[in-house]
Design an enzyme around this catalytic site. Structure first.
Site, PDB file in Angstrom:
ATOM      1  N   CYS A 169       0.795  -1.232   0.000  1.00 35.57           N
ATOM      2  CA  CYS A 169       0.000   0.000   0.000  1.00 35.57           C
ATOM      3  C   CYS A 169       0.830   1.286   0.000  1.00 35.57           C
ATOM      4  CB  CYS A 169      -0.955  -0.002   1.185  1.00 35.57           C
ATOM      5  SG  CYS A 169      -1.915  -1.521   1.290  1.00 35.57           S
ATOM      6  N   HIS A 186      -2.915   8.033   6.523  1.00 38.83           N
ATOM      7  CA  HIS A 186      -3.168   6.743   5.873  1.00 38.83           C
ATOM      8  C   HIS A 186      -4.572   6.276   6.254  1.00 38.83           C
ATOM      9  CE1 HIS A 186      -2.170   3.122   3.784  1.00 38.83           C
ATOM     10  NE2 HIS A 186      -2.280   2.357   4.856  1.00 38.83           N
ATOM     11  N   HIS A 194      -9.793   1.971   0.050  1.00 41.62           N
ATOM     12  CA  HIS A 194      -8.336   1.825   0.092  1.00 41.62           C
ATOM     13  C   HIS A 194      -7.881   1.189  -1.213  1.00 41.62           C
ATOM     14  CE1 HIS A 194      -4.327   1.258   1.153  1.00 41.62           C
ATOM     15  NE2 HIS A 194      -4.423   0.455   2.206  1.00 41.62           N
TER      16      HIS A 194
END
Length: 396
Positions: free
Chosen positions: A158, A289, A324
């Site tokens: 990620c 995040h 996400h």
């Protein structure tokens, strides 16, 4: 004096818009892109995702690709975003133009579609069996735009998109490239949906980043790219912002979980401030995040408190808008950070109602007008790979 590396173009496609302007309008109006899967055929119909409601066929037509092309969905989304970035920057693609792209699962969506026929000895779609390799996606995008210079793929889960941006900025500062296109792309796949579901970190509701009652993340898909240029290449061009600092660290704690004290996140943010040559008090906003998992949000919050003490800047997570998007997340949020700098606005952390009992930190929950000179953007990946970027207004 550290002037940073100039950003002269940006492009994006996500669940909340097919270009930068559409994304901005959705952020402005608090319009979430979280829904249920329609393009991806899956048995998990009850799991919310940030899906782009455009078929692969329509994406290919908009790119004027020939029939029989071997573009995967990740390559299609990446090409749409990159096209917008190039149109804005108007750079000339030549041997001194680099391309660094982040992706986590590449074109595994097409491998999934054709693997069964491959095992049965059918060869018509063999080209898609190797598309699961992350580099396949990058190569297809580079080929489409005629990028033949430095081409590289980063796959650090990620944090991939953010690491691509960091690597591009470093190569320009080192004099290795004059201009470079950086960012990331990832699409929804059965592999990722099933994988994250098996980890039991997907929510059956819209995600609630930094909320006491958060119950997990929503997966998403998208792509975003920035065009970075060396100072001597600008020649009067409009500069959207500058990459002032970047930091990467690994807390080496767990394959999929962040350390409880946020060590990796803290070290990445600390290094970014050092490279930018500014102190923590200069940060006006943090695009966190903020995945909305129990582990990540607490870990990141503790890292923020460790670095900023009692003066944690305004912060929010934009993942409740897009989901996400894995490797693309850092790139999407880089675009959002640059939009914030240019509009002087902080976009809200959707679905928040109650602060975490452990830290009591409260994100920005409504659109906020504020003078913004420096923005910190965090991207943390599996394996403990943590990356932080600092963006600055051109005149900051």
């Amino acid at each position: 004096m550290n002037r940073g590396v100039a950003v002269t173009g940006m492009g994006i496609i996500s669940a909340i818009g097919n270009n930068t302007e559409e994304n901005y309008r959705s952020l402005l109006s608090k319009k979430s892109g979280i829904s249920f899967s329609e393009i991806l055929k899956t048995t998990h119909k009850n799991i919310p995702v940030g899906e782009i409601k455009i078929s692969n066929k329509s994406l290919a037509i908009s790119l004027e690709l020939p029939k029989g092309h071997s573009f995967t969905r990740a390559a299609l989304l990446g090409s749409i975003a990159l096209k917008e970035a190039l149109e804005q920057s108007k750079i000339k693609i030549d041997a001194e133009t680099g391309f660094i792209s982040g992706t986590s699962v590449g074109g595994i969506d097409e491998t999934e579609n054709h693997f069964k026929e491959f095992t049965e000895g059918k060869t018509r779609n063999n080209r898609f069996i190797r598309s699961q390799h992350p580099g396949f996606t990058t190569e297809k995008i580079a080929e489409h735009f005629g990028i033949t210079g430095f081409v590289s793929t980063i796959s650090t889960a990620c944090s991939s998109g953010a690491n691509a941006i960091m690597m591009g900025a470093r190569m320009i500062k080192a004099g290795k490239l004059k201009r470079v296109i950086v960012g990331g792309t990832d699409c929804l796949t059965k592999f990722t949906l099933n994988g994250f579901n098996s980890l039991m970190i997907l929510s059956d509701q819209h995600c609630r980043s930094f909320d006491e009652n958060r119950s997990g993340l929503n997966l998403g898909e998208g792509a975003a790219y920035l065009v970075l240029e060396a100072e001597e290449e600008l020649k009067g061009k409009t500069v959207l912002g500058r990459i002032m600092g970047y930091g990467n660290a690994n807390d080496a704690f767990h394959q999929t979980a962040s350390s409880e004290n946020g060590k990796g996140a803290f070290l990445a943010m600390q290094e970014a401030l050092k490279i930018a040559e500014i102190n923590s008090g200069k940060i006006d906003y943090i695009n966190a995040h903020g995945t909305a998992t129990k582990n990540n949000d607490l870990s990141e919050s503790r890292a923020l408190q460790r670095l900023f003490g009692e003066n944690v800047p305004d912060f929010s997570s934009t993942k409740a808008f897009t989901g996400h998007s894995l490797a693309a997340a850092g790139a999407l949020e880089a675009v959002y950070s640059l939009i914030s700098l240019n509009k002087q606005q902080i976009f809200p952390n959707l679905n928040f109602s109650l602060a975490m009992s452990e830290t009591e930190l409260q994100p920005v929950t409504e659109l906020k007008e504020k003078k913004l000179n420096f923005i910190l953007s965090n991207s943390f990946g599996f394996g403990g790979n943590c990356t932080s970027l600092i963006f600055a207004r051109d005149e900051a």
